[in-house]
Design a protein around this motif. Structure first.
Motif, PDB file in Angstrom:
ATOM      1  N   GLU A 169     -31.784 -18.291 -32.889  1.00 37.93           N
ATOM      2  CA  GLU A 169     -31.301 -18.047 -33.506  1.00 37.93           C
ATOM      3  C   GLU A 169     -31.671 -17.319 -35.119  1.00 37.93           C
ATOM      4  O   GLU A 169     -31.421 -16.702 -36.139  1.00 37.93           O
ATOM      5  CB  GLU A 169     -29.654 -17.334 -33.292  1.00 37.93           C
ATOM      6  CG  GLU A 169     -28.952 -16.859 -33.102  1.00 37.93           C
ATOM      7  CD  GLU A 169     -27.611 -17.137 -32.624  1.00 37.93           C
ATOM      8  OE1 GLU A 169     -26.759 -17.697 -33.249  1.00 37.93           O
ATOM      9  OE2 GLU A 169     -26.808 -15.923 -32.027  1.00 37.93           O
ATOM     10  N   LEU A 170     -31.350 -19.207 -35.989  1.00 40.98           N
ATOM     11  CA  LEU A 170     -32.034 -18.870 -36.918  1.00 40.98           C
ATOM     12  C   LEU A 170     -33.482 -18.484 -37.342  1.00 40.98           C
ATOM     13  O   LEU A 170     -32.885 -17.992 -38.397  1.00 40.98           O
ATOM     14  CB  LEU A 170     -31.546 -20.672 -37.129  1.00 40.98           C
ATOM     15  CG  LEU A 170     -30.962 -21.250 -37.339  1.00 40.98           C
ATOM     16  CD1 LEU A 170     -31.404 -23.091 -37.611  1.00 40.98           C
ATOM     17  CD2 LEU A 170     -29.300 -21.281 -38.042  1.00 40.98           C
ATOM     18  N   GLN A 172     -34.181 -15.724 -36.179  1.00 42.32           N
ATOM     19  CA  GLN A 172     -33.880 -13.954 -36.534  1.00 42.32           C
ATOM     20  C   GLN A 172     -32.808 -13.911 -37.826  1.00 42.32           C
ATOM     21  O   GLN A 172     -33.075 -13.161 -38.311  1.00 42.32           O
ATOM     22  CB  GLN A 172     -33.321 -13.715 -34.736  1.00 42.32           C
ATOM     23  CG  GLN A 172     -34.067 -13.668 -33.742  1.00 42.32           C
ATOM     24  CD  GLN A 172     -33.265 -13.584 -32.628  1.00 42.32           C
ATOM     25  OE1 GLN A 172     -31.833 -13.518 -32.007  1.00 42.32           O
ATOM     26  NE2 GLN A 172     -33.514 -13.102 -31.468  1.00 42.32           N
ATOM     27  N   ALA A 173     -31.981 -15.304 -38.131  1.00 40.42           N
ATOM     28  CA  ALA A 173     -31.290 -14.509 -39.158  1.00 40.42           C
ATOM     29  C   ALA A 173     -31.916 -14.828 -39.974  1.00 40.42           C
ATOM     30  O   ALA A 173     -31.515 -14.031 -41.200  1.00 40.42           O
ATOM     31  CB  ALA A 173     -30.204 -15.595 -39.154  1.00 40.42           C
ATOM     32  N   ALA A 174     -33.170 -15.687 -40.240  1.00 44.00           N
ATOM     33  CA  ALA A 174     -34.342 -15.529 -41.511  1.00 44.00           C
ATOM     34  C   ALA A 174     -34.976 -14.489 -41.286  1.00 44.00           C
ATOM     35  O   ALA A 174     -34.679 -13.668 -42.887  1.00 44.00           O
ATOM     36  CB  ALA A 174     -34.656 -16.813 -41.239  1.00 44.00           C
ATOM     37  N   GLN A 175     -35.376 -13.892 -40.032  1.00 44.59           N
ATOM     38  CA  GLN A 175     -35.204 -12.461 -40.313  1.00 44.59           C
ATOM     39  C   GLN A 175     -34.766 -10.897 -41.420  1.00 44.59           C
ATOM     40  O   GLN A 175     -35.311 -10.582 -41.882  1.00 44.59           O
ATOM     41  CB  GLN A 175     -36.302 -11.945 -38.892  1.00 44.59           C
ATOM     42  CG  GLN A 175     -37.378 -12.378 -38.798  1.00 44.59           C
ATOM     43  CD  GLN A 175     -38.285 -12.168 -37.587  1.00 44.59           C
ATOM     44  OE1 GLN A 175     -37.960 -11.034 -36.792  1.00 44.59           O
ATOM     45  NE2 GLN A 175     -38.993 -13.027 -36.725  1.00 44.59           N
ATOM     46  N   VAL A 176     -33.594 -10.966 -40.451  1.00 45.32           N
ATOM     47  CA  VAL A 176     -32.802 -10.413 -41.308  1.00 45.32           C
ATOM     48  C   VAL A 176     -32.835 -10.560 -42.775  1.00 45.32           C
ATOM     49  O   VAL A 176     -32.341  -9.791 -43.013  1.00 45.32           O
ATOM     50  CB  VAL A 176     -31.453 -10.272 -40.831  1.00 45.32           C
ATOM     51  CG1 VAL A 176     -30.273  -9.295 -41.130  1.00 45.32           C
ATOM     52  CG2 VAL A 176     -31.629 -10.109 -38.905  1.00 45.32           C
ATOM     53  N   ASP A 177     -32.485 -12.052 -42.866  1.00 42.97           N
ATOM     54  CA  ASP A 177     -32.213 -12.074 -44.575  1.00 42.97           C
ATOM     55  C   ASP A 177     -33.133 -11.960 -45.485  1.00 42.97           C
ATOM     56  O   ASP A 177     -33.467 -12.133 -46.644  1.00 42.97           O
ATOM     57  CB  ASP A 177     -32.339 -14.099 -45.003  1.00 42.97           C
ATOM     58  CG  ASP A 177     -30.545 -14.068 -43.773  1.00 42.97           C
ATOM     59  OD1 ASP A 177     -30.114 -13.175 -44.125  1.00 42.97           O
ATOM     60  OD2 ASP A 177     -30.250 -15.299 -43.783  1.00 42.97           O
ATOM     61  N   GLY A 178     -34.728 -11.403 -44.755  1.00 42.24           N
ATOM     62  CA  GLY A 178     -35.703 -10.978 -45.327  1.00 42.24           C
ATOM     63  C   GLY A 178     -37.089 -11.575 -45.634  1.00 42.24           C
ATOM     64  O   GLY A 178     -37.825 -11.338 -46.224  1.00 42.24           O
ATOM     65  N   ALA A 179     -37.441 -12.686 -44.577  1.00 44.22           N
ATOM     66  CA  ALA A 179     -38.364 -13.436 -44.964  1.00 44.22           C
ATOM     67  C   ALA A 179     -39.211 -12.780 -43.039  1.00 44.22           C
ATOM     68  O   ALA A 179     -38.559 -12.270 -42.859  1.00 44.22           O
ATOM     69  CB  ALA A 179     -37.936 -14.969 -44.002  1.00 44.22           C
ATOM     70  N   ALA A 188     -37.333 -22.041 -41.780  1.00 38.19           N
ATOM     71  CA  ALA A 188     -35.996 -22.862 -41.142  1.00 38.19           C
ATOM     72  C   ALA A 188     -36.565 -23.089 -39.526  1.00 38.19           C
ATOM     73  O   ALA A 188     -35.717 -24.344 -38.870  1.00 38.19           O
ATOM     74  CB  ALA A 188     -35.358 -20.870 -40.416  1.00 38.19           C
TER      75      ALA A 188
END
Lengths: 280, 418
Positions: A169-170, A172-179, A188
């Motif tokens: 999930e990390l 994905q979280a990073a991708q949503v955060d703009g990565a 991540a």
């Protein structure tokens, strides 16, 4: 209550001492032997009469120098290369096993396990013949390939188990955060995967470093002979002298990198083996 | 700040199973929309489609009139709070919150980052914990770090995926209030997935109820509660949930297993011509007959029933009446229970009584039912036959106005404070 705890502590201390002595005594014995003079070797005592560095002198700068130093160079080179290849391949493989669902996933793991439980000694003879025919006998590559068969399975298993507990999930979280996908992986996932990869690399290094059977069977000259095999070719100063002292000194020297690795990276190894992710 | 428009969104998995089926929702700028439904209804999938972590099989997704179907998550400028927070364990709290800012290279100077993270930490009371690692924080603190990461970069919209489900009940209530106030203060469009209906009812401007990938109804919490479109929404919203009783109509009289009720003519008319209908009665429509005011009595029916037991909660009490349904009604109730994620719906009626009521289980007593507010459902389609669409729309319109006022007040207060 207090009495029991003291008693338990004493028992544990006793067991620890017994185990430590049992494990370390041979090492100490070799260490002591490596400092004995040739005439002192069969004095029947544990400690040398005079502590002398003559054995080390012999293998590092003396007669046995050629034999020992080239084999040391072979050992370091072959071990590092096979460790690097094993870690890279195992990382890719374990990543696929942990992340993707593909047919044959189980097969890969089972094959890896089957290979690792296959007795080494039974394949050495056919391998010897094959290597001789195709010209891999007594070359670095001729040792690196069999070493991969030892290090890859355990690396795949360790890393797959480790990767499975990374919370993806990390990413994905990073991708949503703009990565980007690559940034997400690097920022991540890699920091979390690093201890596991590190631990695996050290385990693979030990396995290749300590191998004897392949080393002695698939080499014939100094071109590729690793240290554990070379030890058997040490000779005494004359044919009436046993090379025990030189062998002991060489054994101590090859143990040093292993000890240093373990002591230096104790933290990483332990955290690599135990680190879980942040759970909610 | 952005509006989000979902047009006929469909998500089909490889095996052809539609996890999300033809869902269209318009989310206005600054609105707080809740996606709610039993597990497996596709609410999380829908949220992940909005943020870009799941592909859209067909349909269109617009953010501010721009079609974003094929955009990568990072280009959509949305912030998401994950169910288990997805904090980076190797980074400190400060770096966790600063993570999105650091990724936007060159956009923020170091001073900017410091200032923004400290501001976010101040709002979320994390200032003392900035140097700690997430692993050493409590659940509530981790939750706040995840929120901090979302608010720090002023995204176009917030997406929440069951953010409170890992917290204990007390903390959940507290965080719920904080999320609600934060959303009003920032007036940021928010989509929030939950299976907890308290969260759905208290947080949402509008609540979308989903069942098996299909949108059942989207409306303000009050409209859902008072004017549900079908038996699924009626049963899902409300706690304790609505009672469903089989009834047959004879003129203005509805005959049910717990008694016969005389209902207003227009209510009875909807049931006419049907052999059997399902009567939907919320527990609070019942009352202890002896405690009902004289003036109200004419609006309902008194009847006798025997309660199996009562539960006294301080502010009110619940009473339970068992009834024996016929086999086909039982099948109907069981299938509804499966849809609602419950094991089985016990053939039992829950009534809410005043805390002062002396009614106790095991004795026959006089109850009163407010017949004006009954719902009648078609047992075949589940449709609510008594729904008043205009009244429902009015309720949702009211909620929209309240939202506008609340946002205005929050911005004014923020301006005064700041």
């Amino acid at each position: 209550m207090k009495k029991t705890t003291t008693k338990t502590r004493l028992i544990w201390a006793g067991i620890t001492v017994v185990v430590a002595v049992y494990a370390l005594f041979p090492v100490f014995s070799i260490l002591a032997t490596s400092f004995k003079e040739p005439s002192d070797l069969s004095n029947g005592k544990l400690l040398p009469t005079n502590w002398s560095g003559v054995n080390y002198e012999q293998i590092l700068v003396g007669d046995a120098q050629g034999l020992f130093l080239t084999s040391l160079r072979n050992s370091i080179g072959i071990t590092l290369i096979s460790t690097a290849i094993a870690v890279v391949l195992a990382t890719l493989c374990a990543y696929a096993i942990a992340r993707l669902d593909f047919p044959g996933k189980k097969l890969v793991l089972t094959t890896a396990l089957a290979v690792s439980i296959f007795p080494v000694i039974s394949i050495v003879t056919p391998l010897f013949n094959v290597w001789r025919t195709i010209g891999l006998y007594d070359t670095w590559l001729g040792l690196i390939i069999p070493y991969l068969s030892l290090t890859l399975p355990i690396s795949i298993w360790t890393l797959a188990a480790f990767f499975r507990q990374i919370p993806w999930e990390l990413e994905q979280a990073a991708q949503v955060d703009g990565a980007t996908a690559w940034q997400a992986f690097r920022k991540a996932i890699v920091p979390l995967a690093a201890p596991g990869v590190f631990t695996t690399a050290i385990i693979a290094f030990f396995i290749a470093w300590n191998d004897f059977v392949y080393g002695i069977s698939l080499t014939s000259t100094e071109a590729a002979r690793p240290v554990p095999a070379a030890l058997a070719f040490f000779t005494g100063a004359s044919q009436f002298e046993s090379p025990t002292g030189a062998i002991s000194a060489a054994a101590i020297i090859v143990t040093i990198p292993v000890v240093l690795l373990v002591l230096g990276f104790q933290r990483q190894i332990v955290s690599g083996l135990t680190q879980g992710a942040v759970k909610g | 700040m952005a509006s989000i428009t979902l047009k006929n969104l469909v998500k089909k998995y490889d095996d052809g199973f539609p996890a999300v089926n033809d869902i269209s929702i318009d989310i206005a700028d600054g609105e707080f929309v809740i996606l709610v439904g039993p597990s497996g209804c596709g609410k999380s999938t829908l949220l992940r489609m909005i943020v870009g972590l799941e592909d859209i099989t067909s349909g269109d997704l617009y953010i501010d009139d721009k079609r974003v179907n094929d955009m990568a998550p990072r280009d959509r400028h949305l912030a998401m709070v994950f169910q288990n927070y997805a904090l980076y364990p190797h980074l400190t709290v400060f770096e966790n919150i600063a993570f999105p800012l650091r990724l936007a290279k060159g956009k923020f100077s170091e001073d900017d980052v410091q200032e923004r993270v400290r501001a976010a930490a101040l709002t979320l009371e994390l200032t003392d914990h900035l140097d700690r690692k997430p692993g050493n924080l409590s659940g509530g603190q981790r939750q706040r770090v995840a929120m901090g990461r979302a608010i720090v970069r002023q995204a176009d919209a917030f997406l929440f995926d069951e953010p409170l489900s890992n917290l204990d009940a007390k903390l959940r209530g507290q965080m719920r209030a904080e999320i609600s106030q934060m959303q009003r203060r920032l007036a940021t469009t928010s989509v929030y997935v939950t299976h907890d209906q308290t969260e759905a009812m208290t947080l949402g401007d509008r609540v979308a109820v989903l069942k098996k990938g299909e949108l059942q109804q989207i409306a303000s919490p009050r409209e859902l509660y008072e004017q549900p479109v079908n038996i699924f929404v009626a049963g899902f919203i409300g706690s304790p949930s609505m009672n469903f009783l089989p009834a047959t109509a004879e003129g203005n009289i509805l005959k049910t297993p717990i008694g016969d009720f005389e209902v207003p003519a227009e209510t009875a008319a909807t049931a006419a011509g049907k052999e059997i209908v399902l009567l939907g009665i919320r527990p609070e429509y019942f009352e202890d007959a002896s405690l009902v005011e004289e003036s109200k009595l004419v609006h309902g029916n008194a009847f006798s029933a025997e309660l199996t037991h009562t539960e006294w909660l301080g502010n009110e009490q619940y009473g339970y009446i068992d009834f024996d349904p016929s086999p086909e009604v039982k099948d109907m109730l069981d299938s509804l229970a499966r849809d609602l994620d419950a094991d089985e719906l016990r053939p039992q009626v829950v009534v809410t009584l005043d805390a002062a009521s002396r009614i106790r289980g095991g004795r026959v007593c006089e109850l009163w039912l407010d017949t004006r507010r009954l719902h009648i459902f078609d047992p075949a389609t589940g449709e609510n036959l008594t729904r008043d669409a205009d009244a429902g729309a009015a309720l949702t319109e009211e909620a929209n106005q309240e939202r506008a006022e609340e946002i205005e007040r929050a911005t004014r207060e923020a301006a005064e404070a700041g």
